[in-house]
Design a protein around this motif. Sequence first.
Motif, PDB file in Angstrom:
ATOM      1  N   TYR A 506       0.637  -1.154  -0.063  1.00  7.55           N
ATOM      2  CA  TYR A 506       0.019  -0.011   0.155  1.00  7.55           C
ATOM      3  C   TYR A 506       0.743   1.233   0.079  1.00  7.55           C
ATOM      4  CZ  TYR A 506      -3.705  -3.379   1.335  1.00  7.55           C
ATOM      5  OH  TYR A 506      -4.385  -4.407   1.099  1.00  7.55           O
ATOM      6  N   VAL A 532       0.746 -10.390   7.130  1.00 11.23           N
ATOM      7  CA  VAL A 532      -0.148  -9.332   7.228  1.00 11.23           C
ATOM      8  C   VAL A 532       0.785  -8.049   6.859  1.00 11.23           C
ATOM      9  CG1 VAL A 532      -1.626  -7.915   8.514  1.00 11.23           C
ATOM     10  CG2 VAL A 532      -1.800 -10.262   8.998  1.00 11.23           C
ATOM     11  N   ASP A 533       0.193  -7.310   6.106  1.00  9.60           N
ATOM     12  CA  ASP A 533       1.030  -6.041   5.461  1.00  9.60           C
ATOM     13  C   ASP A 533       1.191  -5.137   6.704  1.00  9.60           C
ATOM     14  OD1 ASP A 533       0.865  -4.623   2.433  1.00  9.60           O
ATOM     15  OD2 ASP A 533       1.496  -3.541   4.103  1.00  9.60           O
ATOM     16  N   LYS A 535       1.743  -2.147   6.604  1.00  9.52           N
ATOM     17  CA  LYS A 535       1.000  -0.758   6.728  1.00  9.52           C
ATOM     18  C   LYS A 535      -0.277  -0.871   7.623  1.00  9.52           C
ATOM     19  CE  LYS A 535       2.677   2.952   4.394  1.00  9.52           C
ATOM     20  NZ  LYS A 535       3.949   2.394   3.682  1.00  9.52           N
ATOM     21  N   TRP A 536      -0.828  -1.886   7.968  1.00 11.17           N
ATOM     22  CA  TRP A 536      -2.096  -2.173   8.583  1.00 11.17           C
ATOM     23  C   TRP A 536      -1.960  -1.689   9.834  1.00 11.17           C
ATOM     24  CZ3 TRP A 536      -6.628  -2.374   6.446  1.00 11.17           C
ATOM     25  CH2 TRP A 536      -6.721  -3.192   5.155  1.00 11.17           C
ATOM     26  N   GLY A 538      -1.971   0.223  13.428  1.00 11.30           N
ATOM     27  CA  GLY A 538      -2.002   1.329  13.873  1.00 11.30           C
ATOM     28  C   GLY A 538      -3.030   2.383  12.751  1.00 11.30           C
ATOM     29  N   THR A 539      -3.362   1.716  11.776  1.00  3.59           N
ATOM     30  CA  THR A 539      -4.502   2.367  10.954  1.00  3.59           C
ATOM     31  C   THR A 539      -6.006   2.341  11.712  1.00  3.59           C
ATOM     32  OG1 THR A 539      -4.781   0.539   9.663  1.00  3.59           O
ATOM     33  CG2 THR A 539      -3.266   2.353   8.832  1.00  3.59           C
ATOM     34  N   ARG A 540      -6.646   3.427  11.290  1.00  2.00           N
ATOM     35  CA  ARG A 540      -8.138   3.033  11.679  1.00  2.00           C
ATOM     36  C   ARG A 540      -8.822   1.950  11.261  1.00  2.00           C
ATOM     37  NH1 ARG A 540     -11.545   7.811  10.255  1.00  2.00           N
ATOM     38  NH2 ARG A 540      -9.815   8.543   8.805  1.00  2.00           N
ATOM     39  N   SER A 541      -8.607   1.381  10.084  1.00  2.00           N
ATOM     40  CA  SER A 541      -9.277   0.290   9.663  1.00  2.00           C
ATOM     41  C   SER A 541      -8.318  -1.101   9.718  1.00  2.00           C
ATOM     42  CB  SER A 541      -9.491   0.244   7.960  1.00  2.00           C
ATOM     43  OG  SER A 541      -8.078   0.610   7.350  1.00  2.00           O
ATOM     44  N   PHE A 545     -10.288  -4.795   9.450  1.00  2.00           N
ATOM     45  CA  PHE A 545      -9.671  -5.913   8.395  1.00  2.00           C
ATOM     46  C   PHE A 545      -9.189  -7.332   9.132  1.00  2.00           C
ATOM     47  CE2 PHE A 545      -5.352  -7.410   7.074  1.00  2.00           C
ATOM     48  CZ  PHE A 545      -5.614  -8.146   5.899  1.00  2.00           C
TER      49      PHE A 545
ATOM     50  N   VAL B  53      -4.073 -15.820   5.153  1.00  2.00           N
ATOM     51  CA  VAL B  53      -3.805 -14.426   4.948  1.00  2.00           C
ATOM     52  C   VAL B  53      -3.185 -13.882   3.734  1.00  2.00           C
ATOM     53  CG1 VAL B  53      -1.982 -12.750   5.999  1.00  2.00           C
ATOM     54  CG2 VAL B  53      -2.951 -14.806   7.465  1.00  2.00           C
ATOM     55  N   GLN B  57      -5.700 -10.836   1.441  1.00  2.00           N
ATOM     56  CA  GLN B  57      -5.267  -9.284   1.118  1.00  2.00           C
ATOM     57  C   GLN B  57      -5.266  -9.141  -0.141  1.00  2.00           C
ATOM     58  OE1 GLN B  57      -1.888  -7.847   4.229  1.00  2.00           O
ATOM     59  NE2 GLN B  57      -1.436  -9.970   3.836  1.00  2.00           N
ATOM     60  N   ILE B  62     -11.253  -3.194   1.970  1.00  2.00           N
ATOM     61  CA  ILE B  62     -11.124  -2.005   2.755  1.00  2.00           C
ATOM     62  C   ILE B  62      -9.445  -1.993   2.719  1.00  2.00           C
ATOM     63  CG2 ILE B  62     -12.924  -1.911   4.401  1.00  2.00           C
ATOM     64  CD1 ILE B  62     -11.553  -3.765   6.128  1.00  2.00           C
ATOM     65  N   VAL B  63      -8.990  -0.759   2.687  1.00  2.72           N
ATOM     66  CA  VAL B  63      -7.784  -0.327   2.549  1.00  2.72           C
ATOM     67  C   VAL B  63      -7.324   0.369   3.952  1.00  2.72           C
ATOM     68  CG1 VAL B  63      -7.640  -0.387   0.225  1.00  2.72           C
ATOM     69  CG2 VAL B  63      -8.256   1.713   1.441  1.00  2.72           C
ATOM     70  N   PRO B  64      -5.994   0.433   4.301  1.00  2.00           N
ATOM     71  CA  PRO B  64      -5.567   0.895   5.568  1.00  2.00           C
ATOM     72  C   PRO B  64      -5.740   2.542   5.332  1.00  2.00           C
ATOM     73  CG  PRO B  64      -3.811  -0.283   4.446  1.00  2.00           C
ATOM     74  CD  PRO B  64      -4.818  -0.350   3.447  1.00  2.00           C
ATOM     75  N   ILE B  65      -6.653   3.079   6.279  1.00  2.00           N
ATOM     76  CA  ILE B  65      -6.828   4.412   6.413  1.00  2.00           C
ATOM     77  C   ILE B  65      -5.875   4.908   7.783  1.00  2.00           C
ATOM     78  CG2 ILE B  65      -8.575   6.217   6.829  1.00  2.00           C
ATOM     79  CD1 ILE B  65     -10.445   4.125   5.935  1.00  2.00           C
ATOM     80  N   LEU B  66      -5.032   5.932   7.349  1.00  2.00           N
ATOM     81  CA  LEU B  66      -4.194   6.280   8.620  1.00  2.00           C
ATOM     82  C   LEU B  66      -5.037   6.874   9.687  1.00  2.00           C
ATOM     83  CD1 LEU B  66      -0.864   7.409   6.682  1.00  2.00           C
ATOM     84  CD2 LEU B  66      -1.625   5.081   7.641  1.00  2.00           C
ATOM     85  N   SER B  67      -4.398   6.832  10.778  1.00  2.00           N
ATOM     86  CA  SER B  67      -5.180   7.534  11.962  1.00  2.00           C
ATOM     87  C   SER B  67      -4.750   8.873  11.824  1.00  2.00           C
ATOM     88  CB  SER B  67      -4.354   7.172  13.132  1.00  2.00           C
ATOM     89  OG  SER B  67      -4.700   5.649  13.387  1.00  2.00           O
TER      90      SER B  67
END
Lengths: 823, 70
Positions: A506, A532-533, A535-536, A538-541, A545, B53, B57, B62-67
């Motif tokens: 990502y 698991v990637d 990047k995940w 600490g993200t909100r999603s 996921f 896993v 992916q 859904i994709v990572p959404i940063l805080s």
Amino acid sequence: MVVGECWPTMDLLRSEPMQLVQLIIPIESAHCSITYLGELGQFQFKDLNAEKSPFQRTYAAQMKRCGEMARKLRFFWEQMSKAGLFPSTKSVTSDDIDFDNLEVKLGELEAELIEMNANDEKLQQTYNELLEYKLVMQKAGEFFSSAQGRAAAKQRELEAHHSGEGSIDSPLLLEQEMITDPLKQVKLGFVSGLVPREKSMAFERILFRATRGNVFLKQSVVEDSVTDPVSGEKVEKNVFVVFYSGERAKNKILKICDAFGANRYPFTEDLGKQFQAITDVSGRLSELKTTIDVGQVHRSNLLRTIGYQFERWNFPVKKEKSIYHTLNMLSIDVTKKCLVAEGWCPVSATNQVHLLHFLIQNALQRATADTNSQIGTIIQVLQTKESPPTYFRTNKFTCAFQEIVDAYGVAKYQEANPGVYTVVTFPFLFAVMFGDWGHGICLLLATLYFIIMEKKFSSQKLGDIIEMTFGGRYVIMMMALFSIYTGLIYNEFFSVPFELFGPSAYDCRDLSCRDASTTGLIKVRATYPFGVDPKWHGTRSELPFLNSLKMKMSILLGVAQMNLGIVLSYFNAKFFGNDLNIRHQFVPQMIFLNSLFGYLSLLIIVKWCTGSKADLYHVMIYMFLSPTDDLGENQLFFGQKFLQIVLLLLAFVAVPWMLFPKPFLLKKQHEERHQGQSYGLLDSTDDPLEMELHDPHGHDEFEFSEVFVHQLIHTIEFVLGAVSNTASYLRLWALSLAHSELSSVFFDKVLLLAWGFNNVIILIIGIIVFICATVGVLLVMETLSAFLHALRLHWVEFQNKFYEGDGYKFCPFSFALLSEEDE
Amino acid sequence: MGFMVTTLIFVVIGIIASLCTRICCNRGPSANLFHLTLVITATVCCWMMWAIVYLAQMKPLIVPILSEGE
């Protein structure tokens, strides 16, 4: 007994084949034969004298002798542990011991020790009595001297008063009183002694009441606790002196003293005598002290000599006792010339066990030769319908896993052993819940310590918890290894992700990265290759996921493991030649489970592969509610509706298929067999005695209703179980979520917070708290809870598909086991 | 690296591991079969975990959404 198929045997899958063997041993070589068999440790004797009481058996006298010797040795051991001595644990030399001599010697030693103890006790009692006496004299002497001093002062005062002013207001009666007739004066007596402090109040009260107050009690506290001569315990006591008048009061007081356990000691008023008595007592005390000390030294010397020899005596005595115990299980021939033994021992086509059979024969031959017996021992293999014991040959690696299975129930004879798969699947499911390679490494280091120190630990005695951990060291090692693997998959090292396997898939949509926190990143590269990637994190999603991923993973793993369980039931049925179970249990079970949950698994995979947005809950629910409806946007592949209808029908057919045919077919089989038997009875009259002897149960009646109800319960259990067991696998998701959340909380809220203060002391405190929390909560408690959940998944969800677990363990007569068991 | 390639790597690792156990601890046919079962079970477990896993992916819904803080 059904003989297995011709496919290759696998270690641990089936318990060792056993055979019932009859040994006819000449009576003169019996003891020797049993000794050799015990050294071999591969023969489980059957008790042929079960109806006889221990006293009616052949070797009751010898048993009694051995029991007596064992009792003496236990007595020595108790005495030694009381004295703080422990028998030397050097290796036991296997020299022959003459039991007659040993018995005499033990008897002598016991008598000596008992006498010493009695003497010591008597001396100790005298010593304590004297000590109390001395105390009484000191304290009571204090009373008297102070009382006398006060009385003299009073007297003087009174006299002065009297002579000074013989005024009118002095009472007239006083004079009379003063000049009473000495004959009428009652002589005051007194009793002195010691009373326990907690009883002293009650003592005083009772004395007062019993004598109606005509008593004077004086008490004085003894600061140090005193050893009571009677009980030998340390008690806090008071010295008392009771003054009374009259013989009757005296008797009462003496009785009360006895009732309160108050020791009385004579005391003289005369100062000179008092002084003399005290010096006398002190002299005797020091004399006694030296005597007691010498006695103690002598006694501990004796105990030390016993301790040195203790193991050398103890083991042979136990061995001898067990030999006679075994001999008592053999039935004696009418001619009293030979003993008949029956028991189980493993047989197999493998070389090793041929060797074993040879060993047994060899041992028996050796015994015959040793005792110059005229006749050799006869070995006979018996046929029986009785179920043999279950015996798995485990090694130090597999035994802990086998223990896990056995804790649920010992496998039926030759039934497929879940232990084969437990070796891998147990630690694997544990690791699914415990996925963190940092924690995995910690666990691995801890268990490697145990494995490296194996030799040292196995020889010494450990505490309960350490013992358990040590016993399961290889289980923990496997758990740690799999945790490291799943930790790498989850990409968590103490909850921190690493980009170990290439760049993340990502990235931002554009260079400015403006909408990274609103619409999110975009997948720009190929999928992260392993796990698991990163990047995940600490993200909100992240949570949505991971929850979706872990939930689906739990179901997939669960369905796979349950299928494995059902497949094992196929191997069981095949092994025991039970076609009925294959056709009317295995096949419908397979169909039922896979048409519902196998289909769900398929949907999950298809959804992942196609990236479809179909709602799987909706699909599954409406598959039951309205299977003919159009799927609409929830359609994942062509022909899905048709497949669903077919699967649903199959599932509905599978339930009655499981329920009805088997009981009816069993009934038919039974009837056929019954008819066949009434004709075929003549053939089996070759050896009617043996048939009678070893077939005590006979042919039990076929109860159709019972079989049907059993099958009904089994079916209901399976159908409901398919749903509830699948749901039960969701614990993998829950525990894994809890573990990762906890570790990330500890990392973020403790370590990173402490780091943010830029202060060394706070940082050190933070690190200490973090380590304690990690070890205490994550490594100990989480390990335990994940272990228990993995255990449940194996015992219930996996094993109820095939495992009966109603066998009994093979426990051979073996000296090696003997030395272990009483530690 | 695609799905197939990594799966192949798992297969190869599994084969190597079973060969290793065969060579290192050759204790008769039934023990060998037991070891083989263990290695295969372990490989399948590990592969399943990885495959699940990886597949999850592949086509992200859904994709990572940063805080906000970052």
